[in-house]
Enzyme design. Structure first.
Site, PDB file in Angstrom:
ATOM      1  N   TYR A 105      13.649 -17.757 -21.124  1.00 61.88           N
ATOM      2  CA  TYR A 105      13.749 -16.627 -19.939  1.00 61.88           C
ATOM      3  C   TYR A 105      15.041 -16.435 -19.697  1.00 61.88           C
ATOM      4  O   TYR A 105      15.368 -15.140 -19.312  1.00 61.88           O
ATOM      5  CB  TYR A 105      12.769 -17.481 -18.663  1.00 61.88           C
ATOM      6  N   GLY A 118       6.082  -2.677 -13.433  1.00 61.49           N
ATOM      7  CA  GLY A 118       5.302  -3.943 -12.899  1.00 61.49           C
ATOM      8  C   GLY A 118       5.050  -3.600 -11.596  1.00 61.49           C
ATOM      9  O   GLY A 118       5.681  -4.579 -10.688  1.00 61.49           O
ATOM     10  N   ALA A 119       4.855  -2.641 -10.949  1.00 60.55           N
ATOM     11  CA  ALA A 119       4.893  -2.420  -9.323  1.00 60.55           C
ATOM     12  C   ALA A 119       3.380  -2.407  -8.750  1.00 60.55           C
ATOM     13  O   ALA A 119       3.300  -2.280  -7.702  1.00 60.55           O
ATOM     14  CB  ALA A 119       5.085  -0.864  -9.161  1.00 60.55           C
ATOM     15  N   ASN A 120       2.490  -3.443  -9.601  1.00 57.37           N
ATOM     16  CA  ASN A 120       1.353  -3.690  -8.902  1.00 57.37           C
ATOM     17  C   ASN A 120       1.442  -5.204  -8.129  1.00 57.37           C
ATOM     18  O   ASN A 120       0.435  -5.392  -7.553  1.00 57.37           O
ATOM     19  CB  ASN A 120      -0.007  -3.539  -9.881  1.00 57.37           C
ATOM     20  N   SER A 121       2.501  -5.593  -8.378  1.00 51.93           N
ATOM     21  CA  SER A 121       2.507  -7.088  -7.998  1.00 51.93           C
ATOM     22  C   SER A 121       3.905  -7.357  -7.216  1.00 51.93           C
ATOM     23  O   SER A 121       4.865  -6.828  -7.837  1.00 51.93           O
ATOM     24  CB  SER A 121       2.164  -8.001  -9.241  1.00 51.93           C
ATOM     25  N   GLY A 122       4.016  -8.279  -6.361  1.00 49.82           N
ATOM     26  CA  GLY A 122       5.242  -9.003  -6.221  1.00 49.82           C
ATOM     27  C   GLY A 122       6.387  -8.273  -5.741  1.00 49.82           C
ATOM     28  O   GLY A 122       6.310  -7.282  -4.869  1.00 49.82           O
ATOM     29  N   LEU A 123       7.673  -8.406  -6.248  1.00 50.92           N
ATOM     30  CA  LEU A 123       8.535  -7.319  -5.519  1.00 50.92           C
ATOM     31  C   LEU A 123       8.504  -5.866  -6.207  1.00 50.92           C
ATOM     32  O   LEU A 123       8.846  -5.095  -5.019  1.00 50.92           O
ATOM     33  CB  LEU A 123       9.959  -7.750  -6.737  1.00 50.92           C
ATOM     34  N   GLY A 124       7.828  -5.628  -7.310  1.00 49.99           N
ATOM     35  CA  GLY A 124       7.902  -4.393  -7.556  1.00 49.99           C
ATOM     36  C   GLY A 124       6.831  -3.574  -6.626  1.00 49.99           C
ATOM     37  O   GLY A 124       6.986  -2.347  -6.090  1.00 49.99           O
ATOM     38  N   SER A 161      18.140 -12.384 -13.021  1.00 49.49           N
ATOM     39  CA  SER A 161      17.573 -13.613 -12.273  1.00 49.49           C
ATOM     40  C   SER A 161      19.062 -14.592 -12.267  1.00 49.49           C
ATOM     41  O   SER A 161      19.823 -14.182 -13.174  1.00 49.49           O
ATOM     42  CB  SER A 161      16.820 -14.215 -12.838  1.00 49.49           C
TER      43      SER A 161
END
Ligand code: NAD
Length: 320
Positions: A201, A42-48, A176
């Site tokens: 979640y 998930g490196a295309n957005s946010g924290l990643g 989380s």
């Protein structure tokens, strides 16, 4: 209404001043990852995305494991432009397709990594889905449990040999604080009997921590360390499934701008666990703001962790 807005603006300005004073917007990590290979899901957005940029800055070869190839290529181009061109051997960004909601895709991703990569120093299990409506993965698992826990469970297991051969190496699991509201209800792991998006979640994030602790136990003495973390509350795209009434959106945006962490701030603990010499040899721990934190007993229950491991092995087809 006007008074509430004025109050929110005032609080926002105060919060912004506070952040500026404590210098929280600056990256706290530094150092070299030259010669190291890192996978970030998930490196295309946010924290990643923030972690990918920082680790590239630190000269790592960063493999972005992303579901949507076009979006990931766009993010990679933007990151390269931000970070600046790299000389040969001075860091690289590579995009590879990975859909954690498909065991077939996880297997194909790992197959390619094992063919192409001679080493893997850090695996950051970062991708996540938050409070979506009831949906199933390609293999029929409840989506949040399937992506956040089971997809990463298979991914990590298939890459373990390469991690061991590259030791000392690290697995970083992004959980989380909401794990506190989850339970591993073995009688309905797939939420067939009932579905509550918040509970599911939290359950998936509790599963992340139990998985990290159990994996750390199994890897003792191999030179591969495993730690989990919570990033804090961060302004990212994670809330895409949360419906905020149109009228409340400006207030929400203001509050999140003022009080939530930026992606770079939120990614600091992931980057720290991936790169810092301070945590060399540290394993099975849980971190927040780059410091070890206590866990609730439910996240330290070794019997539940082992049972979850055994069931997950069967669910992803590692054990028939
Ligand atoms: N943002 C927060 O406040 C917060 C708080 C606690 C924990 N987290 C955790 O941080 C991690 C990163 O989230 P974020 O806040 O950067 O959100 P984000 O939505 O910006 O990023 C999540 C990433 O995961 C990817 N993803 C989702 N489903 C996927 C799938 N099936 N296959 C592959 N990739 C998939 C998305 O495409 C995206 O790139 C998540 O694990 C999340 O649970 C975030």
């Amino acid at each position: 209404m006007a008074a509430a807005l004025a109050l929110a603006v005032g609080a926002g300005l105060l919060a912004a001043a506070w952040r500026w004073l404590r210098g929280a917007a600056r990256a706290v990590t530094a150092g070299s990852m030259r010669g190291k290979t890192v996978i970030i899901t998930g490196a295309n957005s946010g924290l990643g995305r923030a972690a990918a940029a920082e680790l590239l800055r630190m000269r790592a070869r960063v493999i972005m494991g992303c579901r949507d190839r076009a979006r990931a290529e766009r993010a990679a181009r933007e990151i390269r432009a931000e970070v600046g061109e790299r000389e040969e051997g001075e860091g690289e960004l590579v995009v590879r397709e990975l859909d954690l909601a498909s065991l077939r895709s996880v297997r194909a991703f790992c197959h390619r990594v094992l063919q192409e990569e001679s080493r893997l120093d850090v695996l950051i299990n970062n991708a996540g889905i938050f409070q979506c409506p009831y949906m199933k993965t390609e293999d029929g698992f409840e989506m949040q449990f399937g992506v956040n826990h089971l997809g990463h469970f298979l991914l990590t297991n298939l890459l373990l040999g390469l991690l061991k051969n590259s030791a000392p190496s690290r697995v970083v699991v992004v959980s989380s604080k909401l794990y506190k509201y989850g339970e591993i209800n073995f009688e309905d792991l797939n939420s067939e009997l009932s579905y509550n998006k918040s509970f599911c979640y939290s359950r998936s994030k509790l599963a992340n921590i139990l998985f990290a602790r159990e994996l750390a136990r199994r890897l003792e003495g191999t030179g591969v360390t495993v730690n989990s973390l919570h990033p804090g509350i961060v302004r990212t795209n994670l809330g895409r499934h949360v419906n905020i009434p149109l009228l409340a959106k400006p207030l929400f945006n203001l509050v999140s701008w003022a009080f939530f962490k930026t992606p770079l701030e939120g990614a600091q603990t992931s980057i720290y666990l991936a790169s810092s010499p301070d945590v060399e040899g540290v394993s099975g721990k849980y971190f927040g703001d780059c410091k070890e934190e206590e866990l609730l007993p439910k996240a330290m229950d070794d019997l539940v962790a082992r049972k979850l491991w055994d069931i997950s092995e069967v669910m992803v087809g590692l054990l028939k």
